[in-house]
Design a protein around this motif. Sequence first.
Motif, mmCIF file in Angstrom:
data_model
loop_
_atom_site.group_PDB
_atom_site.id
_atom_site.type_symbol
_atom_site.label_atom_id
_atom_site.label_comp_id
_atom_site.label_asym_id
_atom_site.label_seq_id
_atom_site.Cartn_x
_atom_site.Cartn_y
_atom_site.Cartn_z
ATOM 1 N N ASP A 3 53.926 -41.095 12.947
ATOM 2 C CA ASP A 3 53.442 -40.802 14.294
ATOM 3 C C ASP A 3 52.759 -39.441 14.294
ATOM 4 N N PRO A 4 51.429 -39.394 14.460
ATOM 5 C CA PRO A 4 50.693 -38.125 14.362
ATOM 6 C C PRO A 4 51.065 -37.088 15.415
ATOM 7 N N LEU A 5 51.631 -37.512 16.545
ATOM 8 C CA LEU A 5 52.032 -36.531 17.550
ATOM 9 C C LEU A 5 53.409 -35.947 17.290
ATOM 10 N N ASN A 252 40.910 -37.941 11.532
ATOM 11 C CA ASN A 252 40.785 -38.671 12.791
ATOM 12 C C ASN A 252 42.157 -39.015 13.398
ATOM 13 N N GLY A 253 42.460 -40.285 13.649
ATOM 14 C CA GLY A 253 43.704 -40.666 14.314
ATOM 15 C C GLY A 253 44.950 -40.409 13.506
ATOM 16 N N TYR A 254 44.812 -40.103 12.228
ATOM 17 C CA TYR A 254 45.970 -39.845 11.361
ATOM 18 C C TYR A 254 46.186 -38.348 11.111
ATOM 19 N N THR A 255 45.512 -37.494 11.888
ATOM 20 C CA THR A 255 45.682 -36.050 11.756
ATOM 21 C C THR A 255 47.113 -35.663 12.124
ATOM 22 N N PRO A 256 47.865 -35.030 11.222
ATOM 23 C CA PRO A 256 49.263 -34.700 11.523
ATOM 24 C C PRO A 256 49.396 -33.678 12.651
ATOM 25 N N LYS A 257 50.570 -33.623 13.192
ATOM 26 C CA LYS A 257 50.877 -32.671 14.260
ATOM 27 C C LYS A 257 50.641 -31.233 13.771
ATOM 28 N N ASP A 258 49.952 -30.445 14.597
ATOM 29 C CA ASP A 258 49.698 -29.020 14.319
ATOM 30 C C ASP A 258 49.005 -28.810 12.976
ATOM 31 N N PHE A 259 48.103 -29.721 12.612
ATOM 32 C CA PHE A 259 47.466 -29.636 11.300
ATOM 33 C C PHE A 259 46.479 -28.488 11.211
ATOM 34 N N PRO A 261 44.179 -25.597 14.022
ATOM 35 C CA PRO A 261 43.877 -25.195 15.402
ATOM 36 C C PRO A 261 42.608 -25.811 15.978
ATOM 37 N N LEU A 262 41.621 -26.142 15.138
ATOM 38 C CA LEU A 262 40.393 -26.738 15.657
ATOM 39 C C LEU A 262 40.611 -28.142 16.230
ATOM 40 N N LEU A 263 41.699 -28.791 15.812
ATOM 41 C CA LEU A 263 41.963 -30.159 16.265
ATOM 42 C C LEU A 263 43.214 -30.292 17.116
ATOM 43 N N ASN A 264 44.094 -29.324 17.067
ATOM 44 C CA ASN A 264 45.361 -29.446 17.779
ATOM 45 C C ASN A 264 45.138 -29.675 19.274
ATOM 46 N N GLY A 265 45.756 -30.727 19.805
ATOM 47 C CA GLY A 265 45.670 -31.023 21.226
ATOM 48 C C GLY A 265 44.358 -31.629 21.681
#
Length: 449
Positions: A3-5, A252-259, A261-265
């Motif tokens: 679960d990526p989130l 993309n959709g498999y980006t881990p949690k807090d991976f 800062p450019l993608l977080n949230g």
Amino acid sequence: MYDPLLDKTPGCNVPYPTSYWAGQQQAGPGYPALQHDCTADVVVIGAGYTGLNAARVLAERFSQQVVVLEAHQPGWGCSGRNAGFVLKGSGRLGAVQLTERFGLKTAQACYREYRLAFEQVAALCQQGAIACQAQPPGYYKLAHQPRFLAVFEQQQQLLNQHFGERLQCLSQAELQQEHLADQQACGALLDPDCFGVNPLQLALGYSQLAEQAGATLYGGSPVLGWQQLLGQHRLQTPQGSVTAKKVLIATNGYTPKDFHPLLNGRILPVLSSILVTRPLTEAERKACGFRGQPIVMDTRSLKYYYRLLPDGRLLFGGRGAIQGRHADKPRYTKALLSALQRSFPALAGIAVDYQWSGWVAVSLDDLPHLHQAPKDSRYAGVSYAAGYCGSGLSFSALAGQRLAELAMGQSIPDLPCYRQPLRRFPMARWRRLGQWLYYQWGRWQDQRH
């Protein structure tokens, strides 16, 4: 399931899911893990459609030393789990919505990019002799309520007149008598060009093209640590590391949690679930009214989609659980089966041979985005492409090319999806609550007349 989130790592060298696509593949040794410290010009994180095509272009056109880091094996994520629809678009905005939001000229420019992406899939398949089981074309957008027939007429007129398409509106009678007898459909909009493929085989074909171009691929190599020093990025994997000036994130959709800062949230991972039946008998195919091997999607807020596969099985998909830990609960398969049987009563009680789920990345503004961190920022050298909203098979390959061009300082088309980074979700920690509320609204919306 992952679960990526919630999870900070997708794991390491986890086998492909027990999907129909994985069942068609012969097990091989796969790509080895990175087991030493090395350097490169560019590191690509993620061996899906985006990352593999970015790596291919970087090596082939720009003579870059490229390393691709994949936590598992190529196509393990959404690139190898999706329904295999090769469409002319991405995100959740069609030509009408693009025109309403940005004006006709910009919408036409966006659509030209989408058509280029669509055509590129066929070109790459030919270039790499990728045996991805391409099926005869024919994509049907089904009106699940009569009010959508007027919408289809508007779309047909706009696209045929201003976007160079040749769409056809079908009445309920025309659809059922000449194409497919979906009992839930009130009519359809037919695109005669779009088609279906084996998505995992396509991803594996892209990996071979990237390798032939000179890129080095490592499987079983998740990024567990990321350090920046003097303009360099050092990415740590379980058994090695790679240092480079430039990093492309293609998870993309498999980006881990807090991976990062450019993608977080900035993306919402949403589960899509798919089942595949046993092969249909000739009598069942006739009862369902199938002519050829169509690919189909409806107009619901919580969409259903399906296609007849080359061996006569029916693939049927839709939204699944909200959290990964619930993905395999039987009720989601039962819900898909129930929807399938409402469309095709002749298939009541049909056996399901395969069932699986996968994450798609939804963006806040319903558009995919490519972004490169400014040269004077603390994240200089980092770029990403994400937010395909579940319709990225075609566009993601071109997005990989654009990502490579951006990293090499080349100009790319001036389009909304390339101008701005992904917007952060308001109250991002509550994204799942917002998703649950949207699902409740969507179910009500889909049932009203």
